[in-house]
Write an enzyme that holds these catalytic residues in place. Structure first.
Site, mmCIF file in Angstrom:
data_model
loop_
_atom_site.group_PDB
_atom_site.id
_atom_site.type_symbol
_atom_site.label_atom_id
_atom_site.label_comp_id
_atom_site.label_asym_id
_atom_site.label_seq_id
_atom_site.Cartn_x
_atom_site.Cartn_y
_atom_site.Cartn_z
ATOM 1 N N ALA A 27 0.842 -1.208 0.000
ATOM 2 C CA ALA A 27 0.000 0.000 0.000
ATOM 3 C C ALA A 27 0.874 1.253 0.000
ATOM 4 C CB ALA A 27 -0.927 -0.012 1.213
ATOM 5 N N GLY A 28 1.921 1.257 -0.849
ATOM 6 C CA GLY A 28 2.763 2.447 -0.996
ATOM 7 C C GLY A 28 2.148 3.383 -2.030
ATOM 8 N N ARG A 51 1.773 -4.684 8.070
ATOM 9 C CA ARG A 51 1.331 -4.388 9.442
ATOM 10 C C ARG A 51 0.090 -3.511 9.358
ATOM 11 N NH1 ARG A 51 6.688 -4.672 9.330
ATOM 12 N NH2 ARG A 51 6.750 -2.697 8.222
ATOM 13 N N ASN A 120 9.480 -1.369 -11.339
ATOM 14 C CA ASN A 120 10.409 -0.726 -12.252
ATOM 15 C C ASN A 120 11.603 -1.661 -12.466
ATOM 16 O OD1 ASN A 120 11.017 1.468 -13.771
ATOM 17 N ND2 ASN A 120 11.409 2.841 -12.051
ATOM 18 N N LYS A 202 12.185 1.306 -21.111
ATOM 19 C CA LYS A 202 12.204 2.139 -19.894
ATOM 20 C C LYS A 202 13.472 1.859 -19.088
ATOM 21 C CE LYS A 202 9.550 3.902 -16.046
ATOM 22 N NZ LYS A 202 8.805 3.504 -14.851
ATOM 23 N N SER A 272 13.557 8.407 -8.722
ATOM 24 C CA SER A 272 13.151 7.558 -7.590
ATOM 25 C C SER A 272 14.377 7.066 -6.821
ATOM 26 C CB SER A 272 12.314 6.385 -8.093
ATOM 27 O OG SER A 272 13.036 5.647 -9.054
ATOM 28 N N GLU A 284 16.761 0.431 -6.136
ATOM 29 C CA GLU A 284 16.452 -0.648 -7.085
ATOM 30 C C GLU A 284 17.631 -0.875 -8.046
ATOM 31 O OE1 GLU A 284 11.690 -0.902 -7.433
ATOM 32 O OE2 GLU A 284 12.466 0.897 -8.400
HETATM 33 N N1 NAP Z 1 5.624 5.887 -7.260
HETATM 34 C C1 NAP Z 1 5.698 6.089 -8.562
HETATM 35 O O1 NAP Z 1 5.360 7.188 -9.046
HETATM 36 C C2 NAP Z 1 6.158 4.988 -9.494
HETATM 37 C C3 NAP Z 1 6.029 5.189 -10.883
HETATM 38 C C4 NAP Z 1 6.436 4.163 -11.758
HETATM 39 C C5 NAP Z 1 6.955 2.993 -11.259
HETATM 40 N N2 NAP Z 1 7.086 2.834 -9.894
HETATM 41 C C6 NAP Z 1 7.631 1.560 -9.426
HETATM 42 O O2 NAP Z 1 6.599 0.890 -8.698
HETATM 43 C C7 NAP Z 1 7.166 0.088 -7.653
HETATM 44 C C8 NAP Z 1 6.519 0.522 -6.322
HETATM 45 O O3 NAP Z 1 6.922 1.872 -6.088
HETATM 46 P P1 NAP Z 1 6.266 2.806 -4.976
HETATM 47 O O4 NAP Z 1 6.732 4.175 -5.271
HETATM 48 O O5 NAP Z 1 4.811 2.538 -4.847
HETATM 49 O O6 NAP Z 1 7.029 2.258 -3.674
HETATM 50 P P2 NAP Z 1 6.651 2.493 -2.149
HETATM 51 O O7 NAP Z 1 5.861 3.759 -2.016
HETATM 52 O O8 NAP Z 1 7.911 2.330 -1.385
HETATM 53 O O9 NAP Z 1 5.667 1.292 -1.832
HETATM 54 C C9 NAP Z 1 6.083 -0.032 -1.724
HETATM 55 C C10 NAP Z 1 5.177 -0.686 -0.718
HETATM 56 O O10 NAP Z 1 5.430 -2.084 -0.723
HETATM 57 C C11 NAP Z 1 5.212 -2.516 0.595
HETATM 58 N N3 NAP Z 1 5.803 -3.826 0.826
HETATM 59 C C12 NAP Z 1 7.109 -4.203 0.735
HETATM 60 N N4 NAP Z 1 7.237 -5.505 1.039
HETATM 61 C C13 NAP Z 1 5.988 -5.955 1.314
HETATM 62 C C14 NAP Z 1 5.467 -7.212 1.710
HETATM 63 N N5 NAP Z 1 6.268 -8.278 1.889
HETATM 64 N N6 NAP Z 1 4.137 -7.323 1.922
HETATM 65 C C15 NAP Z 1 3.316 -6.249 1.766
HETATM 66 N N7 NAP Z 1 3.746 -5.029 1.406
HETATM 67 C C16 NAP Z 1 5.073 -4.889 1.186
HETATM 68 C C17 NAP Z 1 5.843 -1.442 1.449
HETATM 69 O O11 NAP Z 1 5.315 -1.564 2.746
HETATM 70 P P3 NAP Z 1 6.058 -1.058 4.079
HETATM 71 O O12 NAP Z 1 5.541 0.346 4.227
HETATM 72 O O13 NAP Z 1 5.564 -2.012 5.083
HETATM 73 O O14 NAP Z 1 7.532 -1.124 3.819
HETATM 74 C C18 NAP Z 1 5.384 -0.186 0.711
HETATM 75 O O15 NAP Z 1 4.144 0.283 1.212
HETATM 76 C C19 NAP Z 1 8.676 0.363 -7.720
HETATM 77 O O16 NAP Z 1 9.295 -0.638 -8.469
HETATM 78 C C20 NAP Z 1 8.773 1.711 -8.432
HETATM 79 O O17 NAP Z 1 10.010 1.893 -9.079
HETATM 80 C C21 NAP Z 1 6.699 3.799 -9.014
#
Ligand code: NAP
Length: 321
Positions: A27-28, A51, A120, A202, A272, A284
């Site tokens: 839920a990020g 959690r 990504n 990408k 990022s 990453e």
């Molecule tokens: N954000 C963007 O704009 C964007 C755009 C394009 C691509 N991406 C790609 O998308 C992916 C996610 O990025 P994000 O920005 O959303 O990252 P993020 O905000 O760090 O979210 C990742 C989430 O995954 C959760 N997580 C990790 N391990 C887990 C597990 N075992 N069980 C349940 N939840 C778990 C983390 O929870 P905790 O809080 O508990 O650690 C965190 O909430 C990455 O590869 C990123 O490069 C992101």
């Protein structure tokens, strides 16, 4: 001042009992973005977190250039999810967490489950497609930008495109209907095959930009400075060599020219990877420059700039962990 919350009515055409349910692991930023848009389009959404916190059940989204909206989503911890209950799963963790997170949830997957990977970089998707081959596995390549204002509220900051395609045969068999479901949301979604080429396109840009912004602790635009731009050039030349050896298509204008277009167009962006290093979080890199390095080693191609950059990021930003 915060805009008042609104709740969109559910789309009447998608509220029958047969409406597919989406489970979202992580839920990020991106997981919350997709949860918000899917939920506002009438899909039942379950957000799976490590959690559970009491505040988790109240969720909201600021759509791109829109006003803050509340959306319904059930937030659960993985353990409380029933065995074999998950039909459609989106994995929205960072790349290094994707495989361990999926392994933890494996008993909860229904026999015919579909898994959509949002990571990504590359490497995690291929490992998962191999280790979860009995399921339909798809990958998405996303250019939207999203961030969490706080753990319950996500902002859609940059409107982009999501290209999606099946990574294995079972994934390809369902990719059309998965894309159609996602196209009912406010996300812009296209079916794209071969998805590996899309991911590589990408990846190649990320290889040229992300790691350098981390080691120089700079915005994307600073990579246009001559000394740094020379490093961009070397990374691009190495990437092109590997892409050609793998039979992939290299951008017509050359990767270096394309990377410089992206650098100019995103000059004020904090990549990022820069953000991860500034938050003290793991990067990453192993799934970006590190992935190129592993492919090059396999092919017997020398990629010294990518090797040095990968080693420097690991040494400077992962050592204390
Ligand atoms: N954000 C963007 O704009 C964007 C755009 C394009 C691509 N991406 C790609 O998308 C992916 C996610 O990025 P994000 O920005 O959303 O990252 P993020 O905000 O760090 O979210 C990742 C989430 O995954 C959760 N997580 C990790 N391990 C887990 C597990 N075992 N069980 C349940 N939840 C778990 C983390 O929870 P905790 O809080 O508990 O650690 C965190 O909430 C990455 O590869 C990123 O490069 C992101």
């Amino acid at each position: 001042m915060t805009a008042p919350h609104q709740t969109l009515p559910l789309n009447p055409s998608t509220t029958q009992d047969s409406i597919p349910c989406w489970s979202i692991l992580g839920a990020g930023s991106l997981g919350s973005l997709w949860a918000g848009y899917l939920s506002l389009s009438g899909y039942a959404v379950q957000l799976l977190v490590r959690r559970l916190a009491l505040s988790d059940q109240t969720r909201s989204i600021t759509p791109y250039q829109g006003e803050r909206l509340s959306y319904p989503a059930q937030v659960s911890d993985i353990q409380s999810c029933a065995d074999r209950s998950i039909q459609q799963l989106i994995v929205a963790t960072k790349a290094p967490d994707a495989l361990p997170a999926l392994n933890a949830i494996r008993p909860k997957l229904a026999d015919q489950a579909t898994i959509v990977l949002l990571q990504n970089g590359m490497g995690a998707q291929q490992t998962i497609a191999a280790q979860f081959e009995q399921y339909a596995v798809l990958a998405a390549c996303i250019t939207d930008g999203a961030y969490l204002e706080n753990s319950q509220h996500v902002i859609h900051a940059g409107k982009g495109l999501t290209r999606i395609g099946g990574l294995n045969q079972k994934g390809q068999a369902v990719e059309q209907q998965i894309a159609e479901q996602l196209q009912k949301t406010a996300l812009q979604v296209e079916l794209s095959q071969p998805i590996e080429q899309v991911l590589w396109n990408k990846l190649a840009i990320n290889i040229a930009i992300n790691g350098l912004t981390a080691v120089h602790q700079c915005l994307n635009g600073a990579l246009a400075e001559p000394d740094k731009n020379q490093q961009v050039l070397q990374l691009c030349l190495e990437t092109e060599k590997v892409m050609r050896a793998l039979g992939l298509t290299v951008p017509e204008q050359g990767l270096f020219a394309l990377a410089n277009q992206v650098i100019a167009g995103t000059a004020a962006n904090r990549s990022s990877m820069l953000q991860d290093t500034q938050k003290g979080q793991p990067t990453e890199i192993e799934f970006i420059n590190g992935y190129l390095l592993r492919q090059a080693q396999h092919l017997g191609i020398d990629v010294p700039y990518n090797a040095a950059l990968t080693a420097e990021v690991l040494q400077r930003f992962h050592q204390a962990r």
